[in-house]
Scaffold this motif. Structure first.
Motif, mmCIF file in Angstrom:
data_model
loop_
_atom_site.group_PDB
_atom_site.id
_atom_site.type_symbol
_atom_site.label_atom_id
_atom_site.label_comp_id
_atom_site.label_asym_id
_atom_site.label_seq_id
_atom_site.Cartn_x
_atom_site.Cartn_y
_atom_site.Cartn_z
ATOM 1 N N CYS A 65 0.951 -0.823 -0.232
ATOM 2 C CA CYS A 65 0.264 0.167 -0.606
ATOM 3 C C CYS A 65 0.728 1.359 0.144
ATOM 4 O O CYS A 65 1.424 1.184 0.777
ATOM 5 C CB CYS A 65 -1.054 -0.172 1.082
ATOM 6 N N VAL A 66 1.143 1.789 -0.823
ATOM 7 C CA VAL A 66 1.919 3.212 -0.946
ATOM 8 C C VAL A 66 0.784 4.121 -1.125
ATOM 9 O O VAL A 66 -0.436 4.181 -1.724
ATOM 10 C CB VAL A 66 2.257 3.177 -2.569
ATOM 11 N N ILE A 67 1.480 4.921 0.304
ATOM 12 C CA ILE A 67 0.196 6.773 -0.105
ATOM 13 C C ILE A 67 0.858 7.622 -1.327
ATOM 14 O O ILE A 67 1.948 7.565 -1.358
ATOM 15 C CB ILE A 67 0.337 7.318 1.314
ATOM 16 N N VAL A 82 -3.017 0.087 -3.608
ATOM 17 C CA VAL A 82 -2.979 -0.981 -3.643
ATOM 18 C C VAL A 82 -2.863 -1.769 -4.432
ATOM 19 O O VAL A 82 -2.984 -2.002 -5.699
ATOM 20 C CB VAL A 82 -3.821 -1.995 -2.930
ATOM 21 N N ILE A 83 -1.193 -2.726 -4.504
ATOM 22 C CA ILE A 83 -0.226 -3.109 -5.769
ATOM 23 C C ILE A 83 0.013 -4.155 -5.341
ATOM 24 O O ILE A 83 0.806 -4.114 -4.292
ATOM 25 C CB ILE A 83 0.772 -2.426 -6.311
ATOM 26 N N LEU A 84 0.381 -5.065 -5.564
ATOM 27 C CA LEU A 84 0.475 -6.774 -5.739
ATOM 28 C C LEU A 84 2.428 -6.433 -5.338
ATOM 29 O O LEU A 84 2.864 -5.611 -6.167
ATOM 30 C CB LEU A 84 1.098 -7.476 -6.426
ATOM 31 N N SER A 85 2.883 -6.975 -4.502
ATOM 32 C CA SER A 85 4.229 -6.570 -3.510
ATOM 33 C C SER A 85 5.458 -7.116 -5.696
ATOM 34 O O SER A 85 6.324 -6.288 -5.760
ATOM 35 C CB SER A 85 5.025 -7.761 -3.175
ATOM 36 N N SER A 86 5.362 -7.535 -6.046
ATOM 37 C CA SER A 86 5.883 -7.835 -7.640
ATOM 38 C C SER A 86 5.541 -6.905 -8.987
ATOM 39 O O SER A 86 7.262 -6.401 -9.279
ATOM 40 C CB SER A 86 5.679 -9.295 -8.092
ATOM 41 N N THR A 87 4.382 -5.616 -8.280
ATOM 42 C CA THR A 87 4.961 -4.401 -9.022
ATOM 43 C C THR A 87 4.800 -3.659 -8.806
ATOM 44 O O THR A 87 5.395 -3.232 -7.515
ATOM 45 C CB THR A 87 3.805 -4.785 -9.551
ATOM 46 N N ARG A 88 4.745 -2.112 -9.826
ATOM 47 C CA ARG A 88 5.382 -1.208 -8.763
ATOM 48 C C ARG A 88 4.071 -0.401 -9.896
ATOM 49 O O ARG A 88 3.764 -0.524 -10.706
ATOM 50 C CB ARG A 88 6.473 -0.270 -9.279
ATOM 51 N N ALA A 89 3.840 0.979 -8.695
ATOM 52 C CA ALA A 89 1.630 1.502 -8.582
ATOM 53 C C ALA A 89 2.784 2.813 -10.582
ATOM 54 O O ALA A 89 3.437 3.223 -9.919
ATOM 55 C CB ALA A 89 2.311 2.399 -7.638
ATOM 56 N N ASP A 90 2.238 3.083 -10.579
ATOM 57 C CA ASP A 90 1.861 3.580 -12.461
ATOM 58 C C ASP A 90 1.222 4.935 -11.729
ATOM 59 O O ASP A 90 -0.177 5.793 -11.907
ATOM 60 C CB ASP A 90 0.703 3.504 -13.337
ATOM 61 N N VAL A 91 2.121 5.761 -10.728
ATOM 62 C CA VAL A 91 2.202 6.322 -10.555
ATOM 63 C C VAL A 91 1.711 8.165 -10.811
ATOM 64 O O VAL A 91 0.440 8.806 -10.913
ATOM 65 C CB VAL A 91 3.050 7.247 -9.004
ATOM 66 N N ASN A 92 2.623 8.272 -12.149
ATOM 67 C CA ASN A 92 2.218 9.212 -13.186
ATOM 68 C C ASN A 92 1.180 8.933 -14.511
ATOM 69 O O ASN A 92 1.702 9.675 -15.397
ATOM 70 C CB ASN A 92 3.854 9.382 -13.651
ATOM 71 N N SER A 105 3.037 12.538 -6.710
ATOM 72 C CA SER A 105 3.667 11.646 -6.050
ATOM 73 C C SER A 105 4.298 10.997 -4.360
ATOM 74 O O SER A 105 2.557 10.888 -4.199
ATOM 75 C CB SER A 105 5.037 12.780 -6.087
ATOM 76 N N PHE A 106 4.620 9.933 -4.801
ATOM 77 C CA PHE A 106 4.897 9.515 -3.593
ATOM 78 C C PHE A 106 4.511 10.245 -2.107
ATOM 79 O O PHE A 106 5.319 11.749 -2.401
ATOM 80 C CB PHE A 106 6.311 8.481 -3.190
ATOM 81 N N ALA A 107 4.276 9.825 -1.421
ATOM 82 C CA ALA A 107 3.705 11.496 -0.109
ATOM 83 C C ALA A 107 5.313 10.885 0.596
ATOM 84 O O ALA A 107 5.727 9.813 0.446
ATOM 85 C CB ALA A 107 2.660 10.873 0.750
ATOM 86 N N PRO A 108 5.279 12.428 1.060
ATOM 87 C CA PRO A 108 6.678 11.795 2.173
ATOM 88 C C PRO A 108 6.425 11.346 2.767
ATOM 89 O O PRO A 108 4.879 11.207 3.990
ATOM 90 C CB PRO A 108 6.771 13.568 2.747
ATOM 91 N N GLN A 109 7.372 10.458 3.275
ATOM 92 C CA GLN A 109 6.823 9.191 5.073
ATOM 93 C C GLN A 109 6.111 10.240 5.713
ATOM 94 O O GLN A 109 5.588 9.360 6.263
ATOM 95 C CB GLN A 109 8.187 9.025 4.745
#
Length: 179
Positions: A65-67, A82-92, A105-109
Protein backbone atom coordinates in the motif's frame (compact mmCIF):
# COMPACT_ATOMS: atom_id res chain seq x y z
CA UNK A 1 -9.55 -20.91 11.37
CA UNK A 2 -5.83 -20.60 10.78
CA UNK A 3 -4.62 -19.32 7.40
CA UNK A 4 -1.20 -20.38 6.19
CA UNK A 5 0.65 -18.31 3.58
CA UNK A 6 4.03 -19.82 2.79
CA UNK A 7 5.32 -20.79 6.23
CA UNK A 8 3.53 -17.89 7.97
CA UNK A 9 0.54 -18.89 10.11
CA UNK A 10 -2.17 -16.30 10.69
CA UNK A 11 -5.00 -16.44 13.21
CA UNK A 12 -8.29 -14.51 13.18
CA UNK A 13 -7.44 -10.81 13.57
CA UNK A 14 -6.33 -9.76 17.03
CA UNK A 15 -6.84 -6.10 17.92
CA UNK A 16 -3.46 -5.84 19.68
CA UNK A 17 -1.80 -6.64 16.33
CA UNK A 18 -3.57 -3.77 14.54
CA UNK A 19 -2.90 -0.03 14.56
CA UNK A 20 -5.84 1.88 16.10
CA UNK A 21 -7.19 3.19 12.73
CA UNK A 22 -7.11 -0.36 11.31
CA UNK A 23 -8.91 -1.82 14.33
CA UNK A 24 -11.48 1.00 14.16
CA UNK A 25 -12.12 0.36 10.45
CA UNK A 26 -12.60 -3.36 11.01
CA UNK A 27 -14.98 -2.62 13.91
CA UNK A 28 -17.40 -0.90 11.50
CA UNK A 29 -16.88 -3.45 8.70
CA UNK A 30 -17.92 -6.71 10.41
CA UNK A 31 -18.03 -8.79 7.22
CA UNK A 32 -14.45 -7.77 6.43
CA UNK A 33 -13.36 -8.26 10.05
CA UNK A 34 -14.70 -11.83 9.96
CA UNK A 35 -12.26 -12.64 7.14
CA UNK A 36 -9.27 -10.72 8.54
CA UNK A 37 -6.29 -12.60 9.96
CA UNK A 38 -3.11 -11.38 11.67
CA UNK A 39 0.31 -12.68 12.60
CA UNK A 40 3.00 -11.17 14.79
CA UNK A 41 6.35 -10.76 13.02
CA UNK A 42 9.78 -9.40 13.78
CA UNK A 43 9.63 -5.67 12.86
CA UNK A 44 12.82 -6.18 10.84
CA UNK A 45 10.73 -8.35 8.50
CA UNK A 46 8.13 -5.64 7.79
CA UNK A 47 9.63 -4.90 4.37
CA UNK A 48 8.25 -7.18 1.67
CA UNK A 49 11.57 -8.62 0.43
CA UNK A 50 12.66 -9.71 3.91
CA UNK A 51 9.22 -11.13 4.74
CA UNK A 52 8.96 -12.99 1.42
CA UNK A 53 12.36 -14.61 1.90
CA UNK A 54 11.85 -15.54 5.57
CA UNK A 55 8.41 -17.12 5.13
CA UNK A 56 8.78 -18.64 1.62
CA UNK A 57 6.09 -16.43 0.15
CA UNK A 58 5.34 -15.98 -3.53
CA UNK A 59 5.67 -12.28 -4.41
CA UNK A 60 2.03 -12.23 -5.51
CA UNK A 61 0.87 -13.22 -2.00
CA UNK A 62 1.88 -9.81 -0.66
CA UNK A 63 0.37 -6.47 -1.56
CA UNK A 64 1.96 -3.10 -0.92
CA UNK A 65 0.00 0.00 0.00
CA UNK A 66 1.64 3.21 -1.14
CA UNK A 67 0.30 6.62 -0.26
CA UNK A 68 0.39 9.15 -3.05
CA UNK A 69 -0.36 12.85 -3.25
CA UNK A 70 -1.80 14.46 -6.32
CA UNK A 71 -1.91 18.22 -6.71
CA UNK A 72 -4.24 20.38 -8.71
CA UNK A 73 -4.73 24.10 -8.23
CA UNK A 74 -3.00 24.03 -4.85
CA UNK A 75 -5.33 21.29 -3.58
CA UNK A 76 -3.75 18.09 -2.25
CA UNK A 77 -5.47 14.87 -3.29
CA UNK A 78 -4.19 11.88 -1.32
CA UNK A 79 -4.90 8.26 -2.20
CA UNK A 80 -3.87 4.79 -1.11
CA UNK A 81 -2.69 2.55 -3.94
CA UNK A 82 -2.69 -1.22 -3.44
CA UNK A 83 -0.54 -3.29 -5.78
CA UNK A 84 1.04 -6.73 -5.72
CA UNK A 85 4.53 -6.60 -4.24
CA UNK A 86 5.92 -7.90 -7.54
CA UNK A 87 4.79 -4.69 -9.28
CA UNK A 88 5.18 -0.93 -8.98
CA UNK A 89 2.36 1.63 -9.01
CA UNK A 90 1.73 3.60 -12.20
CA UNK A 91 1.79 6.87 -10.23
CA UNK A 92 2.51 9.28 -13.08
CA UNK A 93 0.05 7.63 -15.46
CA UNK A 94 -3.06 5.85 -14.23
CA UNK A 95 -2.99 7.22 -10.66
CA UNK A 96 -2.52 10.82 -11.81
CA UNK A 97 -5.35 10.51 -14.33
CA UNK A 98 -7.66 8.79 -11.83
CA UNK A 99 -7.08 11.53 -9.25
CA UNK A 100 -7.47 14.17 -12.01
CA UNK A 101 -4.29 15.96 -11.02
CA UNK A 102 -1.49 17.65 -12.90
CA UNK A 103 1.18 16.17 -10.65
CA UNK A 104 1.30 13.05 -8.53
CA UNK A 105 4.05 11.58 -6.39
CA UNK A 106 4.68 9.36 -3.40
CA UNK A 107 3.69 11.12 -0.19
CA UNK A 108 6.55 12.10 2.13
CA UNK A 109 7.07 9.44 4.79
CA UNK A 110 6.37 11.73 7.77
CA UNK A 111 3.20 13.06 6.16
CA UNK A 112 1.89 9.57 5.36
CA UNK A 113 2.56 8.37 8.92
CA UNK A 114 0.92 11.45 10.49
CA UNK A 115 -2.14 11.38 8.24
CA UNK A 116 -2.82 7.63 8.46
CA UNK A 117 -1.91 7.08 12.11
CA UNK A 118 0.05 4.03 10.99
CA UNK A 119 3.72 3.11 11.15
CA UNK A 120 5.93 3.42 8.09
CA UNK A 121 6.42 -0.07 6.69
CA UNK A 122 3.01 -1.12 7.99
CA UNK A 123 0.63 1.23 6.18
CA UNK A 124 -2.44 -0.57 4.88
CA UNK A 125 -5.55 0.51 2.96
CA UNK A 126 -7.77 -0.65 5.83
CA UNK A 127 -8.30 2.41 8.01
CA UNK A 128 -6.92 5.18 5.81
CA UNK A 129 -8.65 8.52 6.43
CA UNK A 130 -12.28 8.79 5.38
CA UNK A 131 -12.70 10.24 1.91
CA UNK A 132 -9.40 8.98 0.53
CA UNK A 133 -9.72 6.96 -2.65
CA UNK A 134 -8.30 3.46 -2.33
CA UNK A 135 -7.02 2.43 -5.75
CA UNK A 136 -6.68 -1.35 -5.97
CA UNK A 137 -4.96 -3.12 -8.84
CA UNK A 138 -7.23 -5.74 -10.42
CA UNK A 139 -4.49 -8.37 -9.95
CA UNK A 140 -4.76 -7.92 -6.17
CA UNK A 141 -8.45 -8.83 -6.04
CA UNK A 142 -7.74 -11.99 -8.04
CA UNK A 143 -5.54 -13.39 -5.23
CA UNK A 144 -7.17 -15.86 -2.83
CA UNK A 145 -5.31 -14.15 0.05
CA UNK A 146 -3.06 -11.09 0.23
CA UNK A 147 -0.70 -10.18 3.00
CA UNK A 148 -0.73 -6.48 3.89
CA UNK A 149 0.56 -4.18 6.56
CA UNK A 150 -1.46 -4.07 9.76
CA UNK A 151 -0.66 -0.44 10.46
CA UNK A 152 2.19 -1.71 12.67
CA UNK A 153 5.64 -2.97 11.69
CA UNK A 154 5.39 -5.85 14.17
CA UNK A 155 2.50 -7.68 12.48
CA UNK A 156 0.83 -8.46 9.18
CA UNK A 157 -2.82 -8.52 8.11
CA UNK A 158 -4.18 -11.06 5.62
CA UNK A 159 -7.43 -10.70 3.71
CA UNK A 160 -8.99 -12.40 0.71
CA UNK A 161 -7.91 -10.29 -2.26
CA UNK A 162 -11.48 -9.64 -3.43
CA UNK A 163 -12.39 -8.15 -0.05
CA UNK A 164 -10.24 -5.08 -0.76
CA UNK A 165 -12.80 -4.03 -3.37
CA UNK A 166 -15.32 -3.73 -0.49
CA UNK A 167 -13.37 -1.04 1.37
CA UNK A 168 -15.06 2.38 1.49
CA UNK A 169 -13.72 4.46 -1.38
CA UNK A 170 -12.20 1.47 -3.21
CA UNK A 171 -11.81 1.60 -6.98
CA UNK A 172 -10.47 -1.44 -8.80
CA UNK A 173 -8.24 -0.46 -11.70
CA UNK A 174 -6.76 -2.63 -14.41
CA UNK A 175 -3.06 -1.91 -14.93
CA UNK A 176 -2.39 -0.01 -11.69
CA UNK A 177 0.53 -2.30 -10.90
CA UNK A 178 3.22 -2.41 -13.56
CA UNK A 179 5.76 -5.22 -13.94
Amino acid sequence: MTVRLGSLELEPAQEELLAPPVAAALAVLPALAARAHTAAIDPDLAETAALTERFDLDADMSANCVIVLGKRGGELRPAACVILSSTRADVNGLVRRTLDTRKCSFAPQDWAVDETGMEYGGITPVGVPEGWPILVDHAVIEQPWVLLGSGLRRSKLALPGASLAELPGAQVLEGLGLR
